[in-house]
Design a protein around this motif. Structure first.
Motif, PDB file in Angstrom:
ATOM      1  N   ARG A 171       9.841   8.819  97.786  1.00  0.00           N
ATOM      2  CA  ARG A 171       8.997   8.168  98.791  1.00  0.00           C
ATOM      3  C   ARG A 171       8.790   9.069 100.004  1.00  0.00           C
ATOM      4  O   ARG A 171       7.759   9.060 100.637  1.00  0.00           O
ATOM      5  CB  ARG A 171       9.649   6.856  99.239  1.00  0.00           C
ATOM      6  N   GLN A 172       9.824   9.854 100.354  1.00  0.00           N
ATOM      7  CA  GLN A 172       9.730  10.700 101.553  1.00  0.00           C
ATOM      8  C   GLN A 172       9.114  12.057 101.236  1.00  0.00           C
ATOM      9  O   GLN A 172       9.183  12.979 102.041  1.00  0.00           O
ATOM     10  CB  GLN A 172      11.140  10.943 102.116  1.00  0.00           C
ATOM     11  N   LYS A 183      24.713  15.106  87.858  1.00  0.00           N
ATOM     12  CA  LYS A 183      23.340  15.220  88.342  1.00  0.00           C
ATOM     13  C   LYS A 183      22.952  13.953  89.093  1.00  0.00           C
ATOM     14  O   LYS A 183      22.337  14.008  90.158  1.00  0.00           O
ATOM     15  CB  LYS A 183      22.377  15.457  87.165  1.00  0.00           C
ATOM     16  N   GLN A 184      23.354  12.805  88.522  1.00  0.00           N
ATOM     17  CA  GLN A 184      23.018  11.539  89.169  1.00  0.00           C
ATOM     18  C   GLN A 184      23.673  11.451  90.543  1.00  0.00           C
ATOM     19  O   GLN A 184      23.073  11.023  91.524  1.00  0.00           O
ATOM     20  CB  GLN A 184      23.470  10.356  88.284  1.00  0.00           C
ATOM     21  N   LEU A 185      24.924  11.910  90.595  1.00  0.00           N
ATOM     22  CA  LEU A 185      25.672  11.856  91.852  1.00  0.00           C
ATOM     23  C   LEU A 185      24.954  12.681  92.933  1.00  0.00           C
ATOM     24  O   LEU A 185      24.841  12.276  94.084  1.00  0.00           O
ATOM     25  CB  LEU A 185      27.088  12.411  91.616  1.00  0.00           C
ATOM     26  N   LEU A 186      24.449  13.861  92.513  1.00  0.00           N
ATOM     27  CA  LEU A 186      23.746  14.724  93.465  1.00  0.00           C
ATOM     28  C   LEU A 186      22.455  14.061  93.945  1.00  0.00           C
ATOM     29  O   LEU A 186      22.105  14.142  95.116  1.00  0.00           O
ATOM     30  CB  LEU A 186      23.411  16.062  92.823  1.00  0.00           C
ATOM     31  N   LYS A 187      21.757  13.404  93.002  1.00  0.00           N
ATOM     32  CA  LYS A 187      20.523  12.721  93.401  1.00  0.00           C
ATOM     33  C   LYS A 187      20.856  11.599  94.379  1.00  0.00           C
ATOM     34  O   LYS A 187      20.146  11.384  95.370  1.00  0.00           O
ATOM     35  CB  LYS A 187      19.814  12.148  92.172  1.00  0.00           C
ATOM     36  N   ASP A 188      21.958  10.899  94.097  1.00  0.00           N
ATOM     37  CA  ASP A 188      22.365   9.811  94.999  1.00  0.00           C
ATOM     38  C   ASP A 188      22.696  10.356  96.386  1.00  0.00           C
ATOM     39  O   ASP A 188      22.350   9.761  97.401  1.00  0.00           O
ATOM     40  CB  ASP A 188      23.591   9.078  94.441  1.00  0.00           C
ATOM     41  N   ALA A 189      23.363  11.511  96.405  1.00  0.00           N
ATOM     42  CA  ALA A 189      23.739  12.090  97.707  1.00  0.00           C
ATOM     43  C   ALA A 189      22.477  12.462  98.488  1.00  0.00           C
ATOM     44  O   ALA A 189      22.398  12.243  99.692  1.00  0.00           O
ATOM     45  CB  ALA A 189      24.627  13.314  97.506  1.00  0.00           C
ATOM     46  N   GLY A 190      21.490  13.024  97.772  1.00  0.00           N
ATOM     47  CA  GLY A 190      20.227  13.361  98.435  1.00  0.00           C
ATOM     48  C   GLY A 190      19.552  12.117  98.977  1.00  0.00           C
ATOM     49  O   GLY A 190      19.014  12.115 100.097  1.00  0.00           O
ATOM     50  N   ALA A 191      19.585  11.059  98.189  1.00  0.00           N
ATOM     51  CA  ALA A 191      18.960   9.811  98.629  1.00  0.00           C
ATOM     52  C   ALA A 191      19.726   9.225  99.807  1.00  0.00           C
ATOM     53  O   ALA A 191      19.143   8.656 100.735  1.00  0.00           O
ATOM     54  CB  ALA A 191      18.945   8.811  97.481  1.00  0.00           C
ATOM     55  N   MET A 245      21.236  10.831 102.090  1.00  0.00           N
ATOM     56  CA  MET A 245      20.808  11.573 103.279  1.00  0.00           C
ATOM     57  C   MET A 245      19.558  10.933 103.871  1.00  0.00           C
ATOM     58  O   MET A 245      19.481  10.653 105.062  1.00  0.00           O
ATOM     59  CB  MET A 245      20.515  13.027 102.883  1.00  0.00           C
ATOM     60  N   VAL A 246      18.568  10.684 102.991  1.00  0.00           N
ATOM     61  CA  VAL A 246      17.268  10.229 103.485  1.00  0.00           C
ATOM     62  C   VAL A 246      17.306   8.760 103.881  1.00  0.00           C
ATOM     63  O   VAL A 246      16.732   8.360 104.883  1.00  0.00           O
ATOM     64  CB  VAL A 246      16.202  10.430 102.384  1.00  0.00           C
ATOM     65  N   SER A 247      18.027   7.946 103.099  1.00  0.00           N
ATOM     66  CA  SER A 247      17.917   6.504 103.342  1.00  0.00           C
ATOM     67  C   SER A 247      19.011   6.002 104.266  1.00  0.00           C
ATOM     68  O   SER A 247      18.913   4.910 104.793  1.00  0.00           O
ATOM     69  CB  SER A 247      17.971   5.748 102.021  1.00  0.00           C
ATOM     70  N   VAL A 284      13.117  14.030 110.128  1.00  0.00           N
ATOM     71  CA  VAL A 284      13.687  13.185 111.178  1.00  0.00           C
ATOM     72  C   VAL A 284      12.574  12.815 112.157  1.00  0.00           C
ATOM     73  O   VAL A 284      12.428  11.652 112.549  1.00  0.00           O
ATOM     74  CB  VAL A 284      14.834  13.919 111.909  1.00  0.00           C
ATOM     75  N   LEU A 285      11.749  13.812 112.534  1.00  0.00           N
ATOM     76  CA  LEU A 285      10.679  13.541 113.497  1.00  0.00           C
ATOM     77  C   LEU A 285       9.658  12.572 112.899  1.00  0.00           C
ATOM     78  O   LEU A 285       9.178  11.663 113.584  1.00  0.00           O
ATOM     79  CB  LEU A 285       9.999  14.845 113.912  1.00  0.00           C
ATOM     80  N   ALA A 286       9.345  12.768 111.607  1.00  0.00           N
ATOM     81  CA  ALA A 286       8.390  11.863 110.966  1.00  0.00           C
ATOM     82  C   ALA A 286       8.950  10.441 110.958  1.00  0.00           C
ATOM     83  O   ALA A 286       8.239   9.461 111.178  1.00  0.00           O
ATOM     84  CB  ALA A 286       8.110  12.330 109.547  1.00  0.00           C
ATOM     85  N   PHE A 287      10.258  10.339 110.723  1.00  0.00           N
ATOM     86  CA  PHE A 287      10.909   9.018 110.699  1.00  0.00           C
ATOM     87  C   PHE A 287      10.812   8.360 112.080  1.00  0.00           C
ATOM     88  O   PHE A 287      10.501   7.182 112.205  1.00  0.00           O
ATOM     89  CB  PHE A 287      12.375   9.169 110.279  1.00  0.00           C
ATOM     90  N   VAL A 288      11.051   9.155 113.129  1.00  0.00           N
ATOM     91  CA  VAL A 288      10.958   8.617 114.494  1.00  0.00           C
ATOM     92  C   VAL A 288       9.528   8.150 114.747  1.00  0.00           C
ATOM     93  O   VAL A 288       9.284   7.104 115.355  1.00  0.00           O
ATOM     94  CB  VAL A 288      11.342   9.702 115.528  1.00  0.00           C
TER      95      VAL A 288
END
Length: 1389
Positions: free
Chosen positions: A584-585, A835-843, A845-847, A887-891
């Motif tokens: 989504r991001q 691999k799933q764990l890494l994807k979760d960690a990335g998510a 971060m964003v969510s 971060v700026l886009a989120f703000v």
């Protein structure tokens, strides 16, 4: 030298941090303080030609430390070559005092002059040179010898203590000049640069000598050597007398040589003296007079103004400093030695041996650990200094390459036993990973790896000393050298890991065993990879991590650039789909290189988050089992208040601290504790855990608002990346659907909503049971537990991706998605999980992490003020700076965007200056040395000046440059181009915009500096500061006209220097840090005295490890000052806070946001001590710095202006006061929302000033606003609302009385009988009470008995102080429904 550091402090101070006067240690379970108190004693010292004096010493000191004290004392400072004798026996310099027979209280030590050697004569000359330069700031401006600037004394007129020049004047208001300079008044648009470095009148050089230099007749010829000549000096006195001096074994005397004739015979008279000072005092009256005055001044300065800092701090501005003749400096420049190194036997230092030997020191008990940490810290700071100096020498072309035949960018260097390589992709090593971009990122990744392994500190595993230096556009990595590695080929030496990114892989049992011990704290999973023969190799690190056994038999690991797992958001992989949150991001995004990895802080926070989920799941399942058993209770557990279900549970909370802390709202089980929960092997949990640190600084439930500066959490209590508490977002609290989609339906709803709003128990009744179950499983291998419970844990483990089925244990495989790494077939399942764990960690971060950062900025628990503090705030939460655009886009999309304007502005400024820095780096690489200043000024003009800067270089300069370029010099970047001169502003800004797009994926809308200022509200001076700091530019301090359209803002004369930007490991003082944390925890629980003792203890230990100057000591002093203040000891508070300010200026920089905060605290304590004009000067200084660093529009400015307004109100400057208070009101309304209690308080403060001016109508209007807010927010019955309503009544009465009087006057003219009106000037006590409230210090009544005790204590202290001016009223503060009634710091909101 190491021991002497503490002694450069003045007498009484050096005692408090003498070598381990009081040491503390901790037992594994309870913190107990073991005091190893060796009482000090006094000895008499008799030096030639002075009266005997007393000196306080401690038994662990070495004799050498007394030497240091004598070399610093005003009356003995000119002696260096002497011995100390007790009853005619010479004392050994390196003996501890307690080992000397017959040395006791009152012993007389004689200072006996010793004959000189060449070495001693040189030391003497160097020392005299240092004394003559005692007050000269040029070393600080030039960034040499760990000198740095401090300006506090300019504003306090010297020392603030009683020793200072100004004794307390009481509150004699007439004498105070309160008018602030024009440029710091609210609304002023002027941002001058000159006040940044006010001229200290003490720096007016008092010239003692015109010239002191080595003579050209050195070294003495053989026949003179035999007469005892050691060397010759040449001097010119102030009276213009040219003299030649011989240093001989007996001392210094005049000889008969002149500039052109050599005649070493003694002159007549020869003035033979043992010290150079004595000799010169006889020859030159001016020398005698000025030298005495100089030493008086030198000794008066606060010790913290002159002690060296552990790491060099550079200033981005400097005045034009006169360049003086200086033989010592000249000599130092051409030797590879550093400072005092020539006094160390064996000349060049074997850095590797020193770094590794210090690691091997014993660490069994506290004194051992202190010694070890002190040695580690000392060697690290020396190594960082040597590496920096070497890197600059390499780039400046002063070091011969070890492979001189190769192209410049491929060259490697060795200097002073340090290996240097440039950050370029040599031999296509990084071709698949992104070429030069990867080669530039690898060193910092590697450094982070070294830092992480160093913090885990496993015995037997060694890392290299590593420093990364950016200088003149080049990145240099400096490393210590593994013994024997240069003699062998790399292929032979690597016995673990891979040298070709995974094509060939080898493994080694011993390495696996050592790395296994780091795998839990670093969350690295053991895994197998295939080598070129398709054999499976077991590794416990990434493949690039190489193991080499040095000739010294030590096991080294190097190339730690993939210690942490890859960041999939910036690593597009064919055929892999990221989780929906990331997609989504707009992830995955193409990055410059493939080395983007997650930060350690993110890994910690992610694991923390998963642990919470694991507990919740287990709890829910237990509850379900229970519900199935007792179906009647089922409805109860589902619907009724949680309280009803709780009694049914056996509430067996473990009594130890870890369980206690984990029940607070932010569920902060430290990693160490969660380790304990899982397995018995808690050996690794001593490592400092970055995530949550024992709930000490996590803003826990509102019940115990932490004392640690809720108002200044912009700079966390300890600026330690390794141990920064991730403030109150340990558990991210954002209502988005978290990354945990493939989960048991039981927790489908518990994904990433703000977990555990209240106590954990209230939400999920089974949590206590789950915890107990997890603990017992871990403890007994699960044998005695019924299969159902085991199944609960198994399910929970599977759901959160734990690698074990019986306990919570999440680890990452750092080799996933590494190009060239292949895994065995049988581990395919495991790899999929990873691999799933890494994807979760990335998510995650964003969510979670990015929203939680923004939330923290919204509720002001994170308050970045400039680029550095913004970066720190990102890093604490594990967010890499490459996410800045996100971060700026989120703000931008946040509904409350207006309240984040300050954050957005700082973010944009950081993004622009970082893009400019990237461009500047490559721009500089093409510039030859002779054109550096011209090219840097041209770049700054293109970046900031409104003038359309086409390199306006006088034509002849360009021409003469061409002439010089006949021979191509082979310095890196000795390119023969003047391409830099063709850069135009529009082209530079185009590049910045495209860089922002390609690197940060952020769209900037601007074509030049003026548009940026217009659109984003930035200040050019702020941009100048940020780019200068990031790129290491030093500019001349003067007023720059950026907006002139007729001439460029900068000329080449304005560029004074280019400094290196240095990254290195910061070794920690772990014991001291534990004490500091325990002290903070005690303070939060309201045990101020115990907290104070622990923090004093921590201060002692910090001093022991770091010496006198360090950021962590600064945090310690700040907290101590705050405690002193709360406990009523204002004088002590002032003294500690003064040290904190000086230290912050010296270690972090004069305009660092942390320094600004320290200035504000100091002003409060000055006010409380009745030093009103000083308090104002300090506040004005803080406001000036803040305007420069981030401009006026910042929430922190409201606090600063409220402080200034209150103090001005106190000194009856009502109109000025109103300007500041009304500005504060406007800023508070903007950033806290018009309904905030902070705004209500602002209204009240403004009303008070109007009342003092007798403008009752305005006062009423303001107070009504405040009253309305209180009524709506806390209700009519609340204390605050009542207070406000009382005040309104009073104002109304006053207004009516005034009106009556006026009517009376109108009616009866001059014979009116006028009622005396009360125009009250505010009392100091009432002003102080308001100051306390706005600064978050509130006194909350305790039980009656405690209250009496406290009052007695306060009175006792105040009698001691004999200053009855500042008794705080112990007031109740309403808006906080605080249960524990204790004095503490809170924010008013």
């Amino acid at each position: 030298m190491n021991g002497g550091v503490a002694h450069n402090l003045s007498e009484e101070e050096s005692r408090q941090d003498g070598a381990g006067d009081t040491d503390g240690g901790e037992d594994s379970n309870e913190q107990e303080v073991i005091v190893i108190q060796d009482t000090g004693f006094t000895v008499k010292i008799q030096a030639p030609g002075t009266e005997p004096f007393d000196l306080q010493v401690s038994p662990q000191e070495m004799v050498q430390e007394i030497h240091q004290v004598l070399m610093d004392r005003e009356d003995t400072c000119h002696r260096t070559c002497f011995s100390l004798q007790l009853d005619s026996n010479v004392l050994d310099n390196f003996a501890e005092l307690k080992s000397i027979e017959g040395l006791q209280e009152g012993s007389l030590l004689k200072v006996v002059e010793e004959p000189y050697t060449v070495r001693e004569a040189r030391i003497h000359v160097r020392h005299i040179r240092d004394l003559l330069k005692g007050l000269d700031p040029s070393d600080a401006y030039n960034g040499v010898d760990c000198n740095s600037l401090s300006f506090l004394s300019v504003f306090t007129d010297g020392d603030l203590g009683d020793s200072g020049k100004r004794k307390k004047k009481g509150s004699e208001l007439e004498q105070i000049d309160c008018t602030p300079p024009e440029h710091i008044l609210p609304g002023s648009k002027e941002r001058p640069l000159l006040p940044l470095q006010p001229q200290n009148k003490d720096w007016k050089p008092m010239q003692c000598l015109k010239v002191l230099t080595m003579s050209g007749w050195n070294p003495p010829p053989g026949n003179r050597k035999m007469h005892g000549d050691l060397m010759y000096l040449y001097m010119v006195t102030v009276e213009e007398r040219h003299i030649s001096i011989t240093a001989s074994t007996r001392g210094f005397y005049l000889n008969q040589s002149t500039t052109y004739t050599f005649n070493p015979k003694p002159a007549n008279p020869s003035f033979l003296s043992h010290s150079l000072v004595e000799l010169l005092s006889q020859i030159s009256p001016a020398f005698k007079k000025n030298f005495t005055a100089l030493q008086k001044k030198r000794v008066q300065r606060h010790p913290f103004e002159r002690i060296a800092t552990p790491f060099q701090v550079y200033s981005w501005t400097a005045p034009q400093v006169d360049h003086t003749m200086d033989c010592v400096r000249a000599e130092d420049a051409y030797t590879s030695r550093l400072g005092y190194e020539e006094h160390i036997p064996g000349q060049t230092r074997d850095w590797n041996e020193e770094l590794q030997t210090t690691r091997e020191l014993a660490r069994k008990n506290l004194p051992d650990r202190l010694l070890r940490e002190r040695a580690i810290f000392k060697v690290h700071s020396d190594f960082a200094a040597a590496a920096t100096r070497g890197s600059m020498a390499v780039i400046d072309g002063n070091v011969m390459a070890i492979n001189p035949g190769e192209e410049t960018r491929m060259q490697m260097f060795i200097w002073n036993n340090i290996f240097f390589s440039l950050g370029f992709d040599v031999r296509d090593h990084y071709r698949e990973l992104g070429g030069d971009a990867a080669a530039h990122a690898a060193p910092t990744n590697d450094l982070n790896g070294v830092r992480a392994y160093g913090a885990v500190d496993v015995e037997g595993l060694y890392t290299l000393g590593t420093v990364v230096v950016d200088y003149r556009g080049y990145r240099v990595t400096a490393q210590s050298i593994i013994p024997g590695i240069l003699e062998r080929e790399q292929e032979q030496s690597v016995i673990y890991g891979s040298i070709d990114f995974g094509k060939t892989v080898v493994s080694h049992g011993k390495y696996l065993e050592l790395l296994e011990r780091t795998s839990r704290p670093l969350k690295v999973q053991r895994h197998n990879v295939l080598n070129e023969k398709d054999e499976s190799m077991e590794l416990c690190s990434s493949v690039e991590c190489k193991g080499i056994i040095g000739n010294d038999g030590r096991h080294y690991i190097l190339d730690l650039l993939r210690t942490f797992p890859p960041d999939l958001n910036f690593l597009p992989v064919e055929g892999e789909e990221l989780s929906p949150e990331s997609v989504r991001q707009g992830f995955p995004r193409q990055h410059r290189h493939r080395l983007a990895c997650l930060r350690q802080e993110l890994i910690e926070a992610f694991v923390e988050h998963r642990y919470l989920l694991f507990m919740k799941m287990a709890a829910l399942q237990l509850m379900q089992q229970k519900a199935n058993k007792e179906s009647k209770l089922a409805t109860l557990t589902e619907n009724s208040s949680p309280g009803a279900a709780v009694p049914a549970l056996p509430s067996t909370e473990t009594p130890d601290a870890s369980a206690e802390s984990s029940e607070t709202s932010t569920e902060t089980l430290t990693d160490a504790n969660s380790d304990a929960v899982q397995t018995e092997t808690t050996s690794t949990s001593d490592a400092p855990q970055p995530a949550a640190t024992e709930a000490t600084t996590t803003e826990a439930a509102p019940k115990t608002e932490p004392m640690t500066e809720t108002d200044s959490s912009a700079t966390t209590t300890t600026n330690a990346s390794q141990a920064t508490p991730i403030e109150d977002n340990v558990v991210p609290t954002v209502t988005t659907n978290g990354p945990l989609v493939p989960f048991a339906t039981a927790i489908q709803n518990g994904e990433c909503e703000s977990p555990l709003e209240g106590k954990a128990e209230d939400i999920i009744p089974g949590l206590a049971q789950a915890k107990e179950l997890a603990e017992s499983l871990a403890a007994e291998d699960g044998s005695g537990i019924d299969p159902k419970s085991r199944e609960v844990v198994l399910n929970a483990c599977k759901a959160v991706g734990s690698i074990s089925n019986t306990s919570f244990d999440i680890r990452f495989n750092p080799d996933i998605f590494s190009p060239g790494v292949r895994f065995p077939e049988d581990s395919a399942d495991d790899i999929q999980k990873q691999k799933q764990l890494l994807k979760d960690a990335g998510a995650f971060m964003v969510s979670c992490q990015i929203p939680s950062l923004v939330k923290d900025c919204l509720d002001h628990s994170a308050l970045p003020m400039d680029g550095a503090t913004l970066t720190e705030a990102l890093h604490q939460r594990g967010i890499n700076v490459r996410y800045l655009g996100n971060v700026l886009a989120f703000v931008d999309q946040t509904p409350a965007k207006a309240q984040l304007e300050h954050f957005y502005r700082i973010g944009i400024s950081e993004l622009i200056t970082r893009c400019a820095k990237h461009i500047f780096k490559t721009y500089l690489q093409g510039v030859e040395l002779s054109a550096l200043s011209a090219s840097v000024s041209h770049f700054l003009n293109c970046f900031l000046s409104s003038f359309d800067a086409v390199a306006h270089l006088p034509a002849d300069e360009l021409v003469s440059r061409r002439k010089n370029r006949k021979r191509r010099n082979r310095v890196p970047g000795g390119g023969d181009n003047t391409a830099w001169a063709s850069l135009t502003p529009s082209e530079l800004w185009k590049n910045i915009v495209s860089e922002a797009q390609s690197y940060y994926h952020f769209t900037l809308h601007c074509e030049n500096a003026d548009q940026v200022v217009e659109k984003y509200g930035l200040q050019k001076i702020t941009l100048l500061r940020e780019i200068s700091i990031k790129a290491g530019i030093q500019i001349l301090i003067k007023e720059y006209n950026f907006d002139s359209r007729h001439k460029p803002a900068f000329t080449e004369e304005d560029i004074l220097n280019i400094f290196p930007v240095v990254k290195h490991v910061n070794p920690k003082a772990s014991d001291a840090f534990h004490f500091f944390q325990s002290g903070q925890a005690k303070v939060q629980q309201g045990y101020l005295k115990e907290g104070c003792e622990l923090i004093n203890e921590a201060l002692n230990l910090f001093n022991n490890v770091y010496g006198a100057m360090h950021v962590e000591i600064c945090a310690c002093l700040r907290l101590l000052a705050r405690l002193n203040y709360i406990m009523g000891d204002h004088h002590e508070a002032l003294s500690n806070q003064q040290k904190a300010v000086l230290m912050s200026e010296r270690v972090l920089g004069v305009e660092h946001p942390n320094t600004i905060q320290e200035y504000m605290h100091l002003a409060l304590y000055c006010f409380a001590n009745g030093q009103l004009s000083t308090a104002l000067k300090l506040l004005y200084r803080a406001r000036y710095l803040m305007l420069m660093v981030c401009g006026e529009d910042h929430p922190e400015m409201a606090l600063l202006d409220s402080n200034i307004g209150l103090v001005l109100h106190g000194v009856m400057e009502y109109d000025l006061s109103l300007r500041f208070l009304e500005n504060a009101l406007a800023i508070n309304s903007k950033y806290h929302g018009p309904r905030s209690l902070k705004v209500a308080l602002s209204h009240h403060l403004v009303a008070r000033v109007y009342e003092s001016k007798a403008e009752f109508r305005s006062a009423l209007q303001q107070e009504k606003e405040g009253y309305t807010i209180y009524k709506n927010q806390v209700g009519e019955a609340h204390e605050k609302t009542k207070e406000s309503s009382e005040y309104l009544k009073y104002l109304t009465q006053q207004a009516v009385a005034l009106q009556r009087t006026m009517n009376e006057i109108y009616k009866n003219g001059s014979n009116a009988s006028i009622m005396p009106l009360k125009f009250t000037a505010p009392s100091m006590a009432s002003v102080l009470e308001q100051l306390n409230i706005i600064n978050g210090i509130i006194f909350i009544p305790l039980s009656q008995k405690d209250l009496e005790n406290l009052k007695a204590e306060v009175q006792r202290r105040q009698q001691l102080q004999e200053s009855g001016k500042s008794v705080e009223d112990l007031t109740v503060d309403g808006p906080l429904e605080l249960e524990d009634k204790i004095p503490m710091d809170v924010n008013v909101d």
